[in-house]
Motif scaffolding. Sequence first.
Motif, PDB file in Angstrom:
ATOM      1  N   PRO A  51      68.720  17.997  69.775  1.00 25.61           N
ATOM      2  CA  PRO A  51      68.861  19.449  69.966  1.00 25.61           C
ATOM      3  C   PRO A  51      69.940  19.853  70.961  1.00 25.61           C
ATOM      4  CG  PRO A  51      66.554  18.839  69.949  1.00 25.61           C
ATOM      5  CD  PRO A  51      67.329  17.563  69.921  1.00 25.61           C
ATOM      6  N   ALA A  52      70.190  19.056  71.997  1.00 32.38           N
ATOM      7  CA  ALA A  52      71.162  19.429  73.025  1.00 32.38           C
ATOM      8  C   ALA A  52      72.579  18.952  72.705  1.00 32.38           C
ATOM      9  CB  ALA A  52      70.736  18.871  74.379  1.00 32.38           C
ATOM     10  N   HIS A  53      72.799  18.378  71.533  1.00 32.21           N
ATOM     11  CA  HIS A  53      74.137  17.894  71.173  1.00 32.21           C
ATOM     12  C   HIS A  53      75.123  19.066  71.146  1.00 32.21           C
ATOM     13  CE1 HIS A  53      76.790  14.907  69.250  1.00 32.21           C
ATOM     14  NE2 HIS A  53      77.322  15.974  68.673  1.00 32.21           N
ATOM     15  N   PRO A  54      76.266  18.944  71.798  1.00 25.79           N
ATOM     16  CA  PRO A  54      77.213  20.072  71.806  1.00 25.79           C
ATOM     17  C   PRO A  54      77.987  20.178  70.498  1.00 25.79           C
ATOM     18  CG  PRO A  54      78.082  18.241  73.085  1.00 25.79           C
ATOM     19  CD  PRO A  54      76.708  17.841  72.659  1.00 25.79           C
ATOM     20  N   VAL A  55      78.238  21.395  70.062  1.00 22.25           N
ATOM     21  CA  VAL A  55      79.087  21.641  68.896  1.00 22.25           C
ATOM     22  C   VAL A  55      80.319  22.408  69.349  1.00 22.25           C
ATOM     23  CG1 VAL A  55      77.240  21.583  67.189  1.00 22.25           C
ATOM     24  CG2 VAL A  55      77.806  23.727  68.261  1.00 22.25           C
ATOM     25  N   HIS A  56      81.422  22.137  68.695  1.00 26.83           N
ATOM     26  CA  HIS A  56      82.705  22.760  69.002  1.00 26.83           C
ATOM     27  C   HIS A  56      83.274  23.360  67.719  1.00 26.83           C
ATOM     28  CE1 HIS A  56      82.634  20.499  72.799  1.00 26.83           C
ATOM     29  NE2 HIS A  56      82.245  19.457  72.074  1.00 26.83           N
ATOM     30  N   PRO A  57      84.207  24.294  67.819  1.00 23.82           N
ATOM     31  CA  PRO A  57      84.844  24.816  66.609  1.00 23.82           C
ATOM     32  C   PRO A  57      85.498  23.675  65.826  1.00 23.82           C
ATOM     33  CG  PRO A  57      85.350  26.223  68.468  1.00 23.82           C
ATOM     34  CD  PRO A  57      84.641  25.009  69.021  1.00 23.82           C
ATOM     35  N   GLY A  58      85.277  23.689  64.507  1.00 21.36           N
ATOM     36  CA  GLY A  58      85.822  22.657  63.636  1.00 21.36           C
ATOM     37  C   GLY A  58      84.833  21.560  63.302  1.00 21.36           C
ATOM     38  N   ASP A  59      83.688  21.498  63.980  1.00 21.25           N
ATOM     39  CA  ASP A  59      82.683  20.478  63.690  1.00 21.25           C
ATOM     40  C   ASP A  59      82.008  20.759  62.351  1.00 21.25           C
ATOM     41  OD1 ASP A  59      83.157  19.170  66.053  1.00 21.25           O
ATOM     42  OD2 ASP A  59      81.332  19.848  67.058  1.00 21.25           O
ATOM     43  N   GLU A  60      81.648  19.674  61.648  1.00 22.35           N
ATOM     44  CA  GLU A  60      80.907  19.797  60.394  1.00 22.35           C
ATOM     45  C   GLU A  60      79.436  19.528  60.687  1.00 22.35           C
ATOM     46  OE1 GLU A  60      81.640  17.992  56.120  1.00 22.35           O
ATOM     47  OE2 GLU A  60      80.582  16.570  57.407  1.00 22.35           O
ATOM     48  N   ILE A  61      78.578  20.462  60.270  1.00 22.89           N
ATOM     49  CA  ILE A  61      77.142  20.322  60.485  1.00 22.89           C
ATOM     50  C   ILE A  61      76.463  20.255  59.122  1.00 22.89           C
ATOM     51  CG2 ILE A  61      75.071  21.391  61.449  1.00 22.89           C
ATOM     52  CD1 ILE A  61      76.810  22.664  63.564  1.00 22.89           C
ATOM     53  N   ARG A  62      75.650  19.214  58.932  1.00 34.64           N
ATOM     54  CA  ARG A  62      74.877  19.043  57.700  1.00 34.64           C
ATOM     55  C   ARG A  62      73.403  19.199  58.035  1.00 34.64           C
ATOM     56  NH1 ARG A  62      77.296  16.083  53.305  1.00 34.64           N
ATOM     57  NH2 ARG A  62      79.520  15.898  53.710  1.00 34.64           N
ATOM     58  N   ILE A  63      72.738  20.088  57.322  1.00 33.53           N
ATOM     59  CA  ILE A  63      71.322  20.374  57.566  1.00 33.53           C
ATOM     60  C   ILE A  63      70.565  20.155  56.263  1.00 33.53           C
ATOM     61  CG2 ILE A  63      69.659  22.147  58.213  1.00 33.53           C
ATOM     62  CD1 ILE A  63      71.967  23.487  59.751  1.00 33.53           C
ATOM     63  N   ARG A  64      69.508  19.366  56.341  1.00 33.88           N
ATOM     64  CA  ARG A  64      68.666  19.111  55.171  1.00 33.88           C
ATOM     65  C   ARG A  64      67.320  19.779  55.383  1.00 33.88           C
ATOM     66  NH1 ARG A  64      69.539  16.914  50.607  1.00 33.88           N
ATOM     67  NH2 ARG A  64      67.836  15.931  49.488  1.00 33.88           N
ATOM     68  N   THR A  65      67.059  20.853  54.639  1.00 37.10           N
ATOM     69  CA  THR A  65      65.783  21.561  54.726  1.00 37.10           C
ATOM     70  C   THR A  65      65.290  21.869  53.319  1.00 37.10           C
ATOM     71  OG1 THR A  65      66.908  23.692  54.883  1.00 37.10           O
ATOM     72  CG2 THR A  65      66.242  22.679  56.947  1.00 37.10           C
ATOM     73  N   GLY A  66      64.032  21.605  53.099  1.00 34.80           N
ATOM     74  CA  GLY A  66      63.437  21.925  51.804  1.00 34.80           C
ATOM     75  C   GLY A  66      64.071  21.189  50.647  1.00 34.80           C
ATOM     76  N   GLY A  67      64.602  19.989  50.877  1.00 35.68           N
ATOM     77  CA  GLY A  67      65.228  19.218  49.805  1.00 35.68           C
ATOM     78  C   GLY A  67      66.631  19.673  49.463  1.00 35.68           C
ATOM     79  N   VAL A  68      67.176  20.630  50.203  1.00 36.89           N
ATOM     80  CA  VAL A  68      68.521  21.151  49.941  1.00 36.89           C
ATOM     81  C   VAL A  68      69.398  20.855  51.149  1.00 36.89           C
ATOM     82  CG1 VAL A  68      69.851  23.235  49.474  1.00 36.89           C
ATOM     83  CG2 VAL A  68      67.571  22.989  48.510  1.00 36.89           C
ATOM     84  N   GLU A  69      70.608  20.402  50.898  1.00 40.37           N
ATOM     85  CA  GLU A  69      71.513  20.118  52.009  1.00 40.37           C
ATOM     86  C   GLU A  69      72.511  21.264  52.166  1.00 40.37           C
ATOM     87  OE1 GLU A  69      73.686  16.332  53.849  1.00 40.37           O
ATOM     88  OE2 GLU A  69      74.218  16.719  51.772  1.00 40.37           O
TER      89      GLU A  69
END
Length: 134
Positions: A51-69
């Motif tokens: 949860p505390a991982h820093p994100v910066h502009p240009g980062d790619e975030i992949r989220i898997r919720t409800g079987g959908v990425e």
Amino acid sequence: MAPAQSGTRNTATQARVDSWTWAVRLFKTRTAAAAACRGGHVRVNGAAAKPAHPVHPGDEIRIRTGGVERIVIVERIITKRVGPPVAAQCLIDRSPPPPPREILATMPRRDRGAGRPTKRERRETDRLLGRDEG
């Protein structure tokens, strides 16, 4: 006392991944965002993120919720929850389109609590998902 800064705008260069995903409305609550991070459902630039991982502009975030990425690129850093029009400007959505309803209707479904799948059902599922070996 520190002097007040007048007229300067505080533009953050990084934010926590749970805070940012909640602020751009990818999760309903920050608690849900943090739980998804702890559960390994959130990846930043291909690596699992706490949860505390820093994100910066240009980062790619992949989220898997409800079987959908969901795949999003960070455009702008925000830490406070904003309305949908502003949230849309803070990310670029690169998520694949959902499968057509016809394909979803043909996929086999098990009744909840029906127990483990049989060997035949596992083979059918593997064949549908393209994981068959021969």
